[in-house]
Design a protein around this motif. Structure first.
Motif, PDB file in Angstrom:
ATOM      1  N   LEU A   1       7.267  14.223   4.187  1.00 34.70           N
ATOM      2  CA  LEU A   1       7.262  13.589   2.875  1.00 34.70           C
ATOM      3  C   LEU A   1       8.606  13.682   2.148  1.00 34.70           C
ATOM      4  O   LEU A   1       9.014  12.720   1.474  1.00 34.70           O
ATOM      5  CB  LEU A   1       6.126  14.174   2.019  1.00 34.70           C
ATOM      6  N   GLY A  51      -7.266   8.725  -4.416  1.00 35.36           N
ATOM      7  CA  GLY A  51      -6.098   8.922  -3.560  1.00 35.36           C
ATOM      8  C   GLY A  51      -5.453  10.285  -3.703  1.00 35.36           C
ATOM      9  O   GLY A  51      -4.403  10.529  -3.108  1.00 35.36           O
ATOM     10  N   SER A  52      -6.047  11.187  -4.482  1.00 35.88           N
ATOM     11  CA  SER A  52      -5.423  12.511  -4.657  1.00 35.88           C
ATOM     12  C   SER A  52      -5.880  13.482  -3.569  1.00 35.88           C
ATOM     13  O   SER A  52      -5.586  14.671  -3.624  1.00 35.88           O
ATOM     14  CB  SER A  52      -5.698  13.063  -6.051  1.00 35.88           C
ATOM     15  N   ILE A  99      -0.667  17.937   1.250  1.00 34.44           N
ATOM     16  CA  ILE A  99       0.356  17.136   0.559  1.00 34.44           C
ATOM     17  C   ILE A  99       1.684  17.872   0.416  1.00 34.44           C
ATOM     18  O   ILE A  99       2.725  17.373   0.826  1.00 34.44           O
ATOM     19  CB  ILE A  99      -0.108  16.631  -0.840  1.00 34.44           C
ATOM     20  N   PHE A 100       1.643  19.070  -0.165  1.00 32.25           N
ATOM     21  CA  PHE A 100       2.883  19.804  -0.444  1.00 32.25           C
ATOM     22  C   PHE A 100       3.198  20.804   0.664  1.00 32.25           C
ATOM     23  O   PHE A 100       2.315  21.490   1.162  1.00 32.25           O
ATOM     24  CB  PHE A 100       2.753  20.563  -1.771  1.00 32.25           C
ATOM     25  N   LYS A 142       0.863  -1.181   0.000  1.00 30.78           N
ATOM     26  CA  LYS A 142       0.000   0.000   0.000  1.00 30.78           C
ATOM     27  C   LYS A 142       0.894   1.223   0.000  1.00 30.78           C
ATOM     28  O   LYS A 142       1.975   1.212   0.593  1.00 30.78           O
ATOM     29  CB  LYS A 142      -0.825   0.056   1.281  1.00 30.78           C
ATOM     30  N   ASN A 143       0.416   2.310  -0.568  1.00 31.73           N
ATOM     31  CA  ASN A 143       1.203   3.525  -0.586  1.00 31.73           C
ATOM     32  C   ASN A 143       0.317   4.660  -1.041  1.00 31.73           C
ATOM     33  O   ASN A 143      -0.163   4.655  -2.165  1.00 31.73           O
ATOM     34  CB  ASN A 143       2.387   3.350  -1.557  1.00 31.73           C
ATOM     35  N   VAL A 144       0.060   5.619  -0.158  1.00 29.75           N
ATOM     36  CA  VAL A 144      -0.712   6.782  -0.577  1.00 29.75           C
ATOM     37  C   VAL A 144       0.069   8.073  -0.334  1.00 29.75           C
ATOM     38  O   VAL A 144      -0.506   9.122  -0.093  1.00 29.75           O
ATOM     39  CB  VAL A 144      -2.105   6.841   0.109  1.00 29.75           C
ATOM     40  N   ALA A 145       1.402   7.967  -0.401  1.00 31.74           N
ATOM     41  CA  ALA A 145       2.248   9.145  -0.207  1.00 31.74           C
ATOM     42  C   ALA A 145       2.333   9.936  -1.517  1.00 31.74           C
ATOM     43  O   ALA A 145       3.162   9.649  -2.367  1.00 31.74           O
ATOM     44  CB  ALA A 145       3.631   8.727   0.267  1.00 31.74           C
ATOM     45  N   TYR A 159       0.717  11.704  -5.192  1.00 32.78           N
ATOM     46  CA  TYR A 159      -0.058  11.195  -6.330  1.00 32.78           C
ATOM     47  C   TYR A 159       0.517   9.869  -6.811  1.00 32.78           C
ATOM     48  O   TYR A 159       1.709   9.619  -6.710  1.00 32.78           O
ATOM     49  CB  TYR A 159      -0.046  12.215  -7.471  1.00 32.78           C
ATOM     50  N   ASP A 188       1.087   5.932  10.080  1.00 35.63           N
ATOM     51  CA  ASP A 188       0.444   4.911   9.222  1.00 35.63           C
ATOM     52  C   ASP A 188       1.490   4.339   8.262  1.00 35.63           C
ATOM     53  O   ASP A 188       1.330   4.340   7.060  1.00 35.63           O
ATOM     54  CB  ASP A 188      -0.692   5.628   8.471  1.00 35.63           C
ATOM     55  N   LEU A 230       5.602   6.391   4.128  1.00 30.24           N
ATOM     56  CA  LEU A 230       5.150   7.049   5.360  1.00 30.24           C
ATOM     57  C   LEU A 230       3.650   6.974   5.567  1.00 30.24           C
ATOM     58  O   LEU A 230       3.156   7.238   6.652  1.00 30.24           O
ATOM     59  CB  LEU A 230       5.613   8.508   5.387  1.00 30.24           C
ATOM     60  N   THR A 231       2.915   6.631   4.516  1.00 33.87           N
ATOM     61  CA  THR A 231       1.482   6.430   4.709  1.00 33.87           C
ATOM     62  C   THR A 231       0.958   5.362   3.763  1.00 33.87           C
ATOM     63  O   THR A 231       1.202   5.411   2.557  1.00 33.87           O
ATOM     64  CB  THR A 231       0.665   7.750   4.614  1.00 33.87           C
ATOM     65  N   GLY A 232       0.294   4.398   4.344  1.00 35.36           N
ATOM     66  CA  GLY A 232      -0.224   3.272   3.574  1.00 35.36           C
ATOM     67  C   GLY A 232      -1.679   3.452   3.187  1.00 35.36           C
ATOM     68  O   GLY A 232      -2.107   2.997   2.139  1.00 35.36           O
ATOM     69  N   GLU A 233      -2.445   4.143   4.066  1.00 32.05           N
ATOM     70  CA  GLU A 233      -3.876   4.251   3.773  1.00 32.05           C
ATOM     71  C   GLU A 233      -4.539   5.494   4.339  1.00 32.05           C
ATOM     72  O   GLU A 233      -5.693   5.761   4.008  1.00 32.05           O
ATOM     73  CB  GLU A 233      -4.617   2.994   4.275  1.00 32.05           C
ATOM     74  N   HIS A 234      -3.838   6.267   5.140  1.00 29.47           N
ATOM     75  CA  HIS A 234      -4.482   7.447   5.732  1.00 29.47           C
ATOM     76  C   HIS A 234      -4.318   8.708   4.890  1.00 29.47           C
ATOM     77  O   HIS A 234      -5.109   9.637   5.017  1.00 29.47           O
ATOM     78  CB  HIS A 234      -3.949   7.715   7.141  1.00 29.47           C
ATOM     79  N   GLY A 235      -3.289   8.750   4.058  1.00 28.04           N
ATOM     80  CA  GLY A 235      -3.041   9.937   3.242  1.00 28.04           C
ATOM     81  C   GLY A 235      -2.017  10.863   3.868  1.00 28.04           C
ATOM     82  O   GLY A 235      -1.656  10.731   5.043  1.00 28.04           O
ATOM     83  N   VAL A 236      -1.554  11.811   3.076  1.00 22.29           N
ATOM     84  CA  VAL A 236      -0.540  12.771   3.518  1.00 22.29           C
ATOM     85  C   VAL A 236      -1.200  13.939   4.251  1.00 22.29           C
ATOM     86  O   VAL A 236      -0.840  14.262   5.388  1.00 22.29           O
ATOM     87  CB  VAL A 236       0.262  13.303   2.309  1.00 22.29           C
ATOM     88  N   GLU A 254      -8.971   9.222  -0.307  1.00 26.03           N
ATOM     89  CA  GLU A 254      -7.771   8.802   0.418  1.00 26.03           C
ATOM     90  C   GLU A 254      -7.262   7.435  -0.038  1.00 26.03           C
ATOM     91  O   GLU A 254      -6.262   6.946   0.461  1.00 26.03           O
ATOM     92  CB  GLU A 254      -8.051   8.785   1.930  1.00 26.03           C
TER      93      GLU A 254
END
Lengths: 462, 462
Positions: free
Chosen positions: B429, B198-199, B459-460, A185-188, A190, B343, B415-421, B147
């Motif tokens: 990041l 996921g964006s 994200i950024f 899994k990876n949502v880091a 886009y 996560d 650094l994140t598998g499913e929660h998002g940045v 997410e």
């Protein structure tokens, strides 16, 4: 403005002589693919590693030279052809299987590896990479990723994109990126991995691929079904799914294809059948797979229009059933005509109805239309056979192709399920994709490749 | 420059009074999420349909007003919080399950539908949408898509992205796009569906989702395993996979989490165990699922360090096992401290080693670290418990968080598998994503949102 002379001059400072092909004969080898179209490049380069690809791209960027990444040239949409000249960047020397990580069930592979070689290497580890092209003998893994190839097992196992976890890729300006990795899994940020997979070599040059693998299924059972009523094939798919079974393949052949195969290979076939459906289940426990096969048989028999249901008695008979499917395109090609192959996809229940619609299209006697495909995915390969040099037939073939495309869109379908847009579909893409969305895709292209040097002339109408 | 007054004036020309919230009390409800952080918007709008979303975006675009799309506010990275003020665009009124297409195994759903309600609706059709968040009672489908949520079944069934076939989405300038559709395969142009999934609401506002569904598995079997040696949990995962079995869940709890749960709910638990592993297999035939469960038990028993393996006798016991996993976070929260929840995700074989590393980190007595997560995916939820108002503890908690993040990266993780940045991970990041790649992501953001009005501050790093 392309400055080819300066580009070549700079290439020679870091590539060896055997990495640059400039003679016409040598280049001809890289000028065609399975679409049977030909475009000559102005130079072919054969880098050995990522750093060389990066340097080549830096030069191409500086001198504005079109670059067409290329693999095994088995593509069916022209994605690897240098339609705007410039250089072919062949990845045939990227041949290493870098790592097979058993504990994490991951393979790290270079794009020039032949699909079949990867499959063989994985067998020893009892691991499995589901996407398995018909053209395994020649097609490269990089091409499979670039086109997001599908194949017969997609109904259960998904397409290539579902197995790409990470990439190394060179951007048009020569910068190297490493999106994704070995993680499940990876949502880091886009999802560049999904975006690059299936981008047909227009956004970046893929130089390394990290694949997810599965445990190898030990057992398979194959069932062949004949029908005298084509649309009823939809009910077979429906009943199997409703029973909670997800087969690893559900393939469909129409009557024209059945007869072409019967003429081409020596195998018993019901020539009068309107449709042939091939169903395969697989798994790791014999009793499980047998139980599923035994459940499918009466389901099929209960469908109206079914005239025969047969379970392959052994591996040999299963292979014989699969030969019918595998030889479909060669058998049609052996009819000695030119052909268009539309790779349309519709929601799976609609597929037999699309096949029926196509079968009922009016056309001159000189033209033949054969259809076969991945019924479980709703993905059809419509093969329109005609003679290119006969303008009446050519005109009619184009008209039929457009009719098939328009009907596909009306059914909520897509113009390409697994072959890609390349040059063969791009003129029709506006039938499917709204102007706003095409404009957005072009902006994404520009975000990667503002100078438009990477694989120009593909996907987008000029 | 944001022109909020003009924006509000124009909103009132097409939205009803009850669709615009401007009072502080009303807005407060939309100002926080499960991260327990709060950011007040300047206005909240509640559109009823896509056309209204489009009009709102057109206005926001014109008057340069930040827009934060928002769902059920169960997010764990702050993705739905209006950190730059402007307007919250709540999708809570997008509540319709538009279609359940049984024949094609497809659902068409609005983003405000509660995950649980979709699951319930599908039951009647014997269909199944695998991604099932722990927070099903409140989380919305739109948030799950934004997410790319994972959950316990990802090891077999994949994440949300694997089920999104098509979208309707409104671009920042108000234009509406319809990428994808009901088709199983689609390679017509760039994969905007995967890119938008996921964006985190930064590229477009999702207003409709087309999901792929599966036949509902009829049977499940649940196994609980206790170990006195944490890293050996990796061998359990390995042996199960090597046997060719893909369970629908493999979850891991460490000793701290086991004890927190034991304190929180009244259920028999081995408090002295170093690790608890929960394994579940599912399928449509009872004998198949039973056979897999019977195969797993001796595999687990043969792993060194395993002290108990127990198959749930019935559905009731299986639910009791799952309660242990489900109550992990609530039990930890009940310790009454503030917490960071990292996560992180690593290749699955590494996960127990990461848990061990975390368990051995030195820290003051006031701080507790509990870890649990999706062992089959290598995805861990590291919960660092501290008191925010005690600066020594806060400093230490931050230090520990960064240590965990750095170790994750060293192990090839994310650094994140499913929660998002969102806002919780964005400062870290750059530890994971190279500058070139971040710059590329920013160019993609600009291709969608040149004015930067959609979900800014996420994200950024600014």
């Amino acid at each position: 403005m392309m400055r080819l002379g300066e580009f070549l001059g700079e290439l020679k400072t870091f590539l060896k002589e055997d990495q640059i092909i400039l003679d016409r004969e040598g280049m001809a080898h890289f000028s065609y693919d399975a679409t049977e179209r030909q475009f000559m490049p102005q130079v072919v380069v054969l880098p050995n590693n990522t750093e060389e690809v990066s340097k080549i791209m830096r030069c191409a960027w500086k001198y504005e030279v079109p670059v067409t990444p290329q693999g095994g040239r088995t593509g069916l949409s022209g994605g690897g052809l240098p339609v705007k000249g410039g250089t072919v960047l062949s990845l045939l020397r990227f041949k290493r299987i870098i790592e097979i990580d058993e504990k994490n069930m991951i393979a790290v592979v270079e794009p020039g590896v032949i699909s079949k070689d990867l499959q063989e290497a994985l067998k020893a580890h009892n691991l499995f990479f589901p996407p398995d092209p018909s053209s395994t003998v020649e097609s490269t893994i990089g091409g499979n990723v670039a086109e997001n190839a599908g194949y017969t097992r997609a109904v259960k196992y998904g397409v290539t994109r579902d197995y790409v976890r990470g990439l190394e890729a060179v951007l048009p300006d020569g910068e190297i990126i490493h999106p994704g990795g070995k993680n499940a899994k990876n949502v880091a940020g886009y999802d560049l991995v999904s975006l690059l997979t299936g981008s047909e070599g227009t956004l970046a040059v893929i130089t390394k691929i990290i694949f997810k693998l599965l445990p190898r299924p030990a057992i398979r059972r194959t069932i062949i079904v004949y029908l005298n009523n084509l649309p009823r094939a939809a009910d077979i798919v429906l009943r199997v799914f409703q029973a909670g079974i997800v087969p690893c393949a559900i393939e469909l052949l129409d009557n024209v294809t059945i007869n072409a195969v019967a003429d081409y290979i020596n195998t018993p076939l019901r020539r009068d059948a309107e449709a042939l459906v091939l169903i395969e289940v697989d798994g790791h426990l014999e009793k499980t797979v047998n139980a599923e096969a035994r459940e499918i048989i009466p389901l099929c028999e209960s469908v109206h229009g079914v005239v025969e249901v047969k379970l392959a008695l052994d591996e040999e008979e299963a292979n014989r059933f699969w030969t019918i499917r595998r030889e479909a395109l060669p058998a049609l090609k052996a009819l000695g005509k030119d052909h268009f192959e539309a790779d349309v996809v519709v929601p799976h229940y609609e597929l037999p109805f699309l096949v029926k619609f196509i079968g009922e299209l009016e056309h001159g006697d000189a033209i033949k239309i054969a259809t076969f495909g991945h019924a479980g995915d709703g993905n059809l390969h419509v093969t329109i056979l005609y003679r290119r040099r006969n303008f009446t037939e050519l005109d009619e073939a184009y008209r039929l192709l457009e009719t098939v495309y328009r009907r596909t869109i009306e059914m909520g379908g897509s113009l390409t399920g697994e072959h890609g847009v390349g040059i063969t579909v791009k003129d029709y893409l506006p039938l499917q994709i709204e102007e706003t969305e095409m404009a957005l895709m072009k902006r994404i292209k520009t975000a990667f490749d503002p100078k438009g040097i990477l694989n120009p002339g593909k996907i987008f109408v000029d």
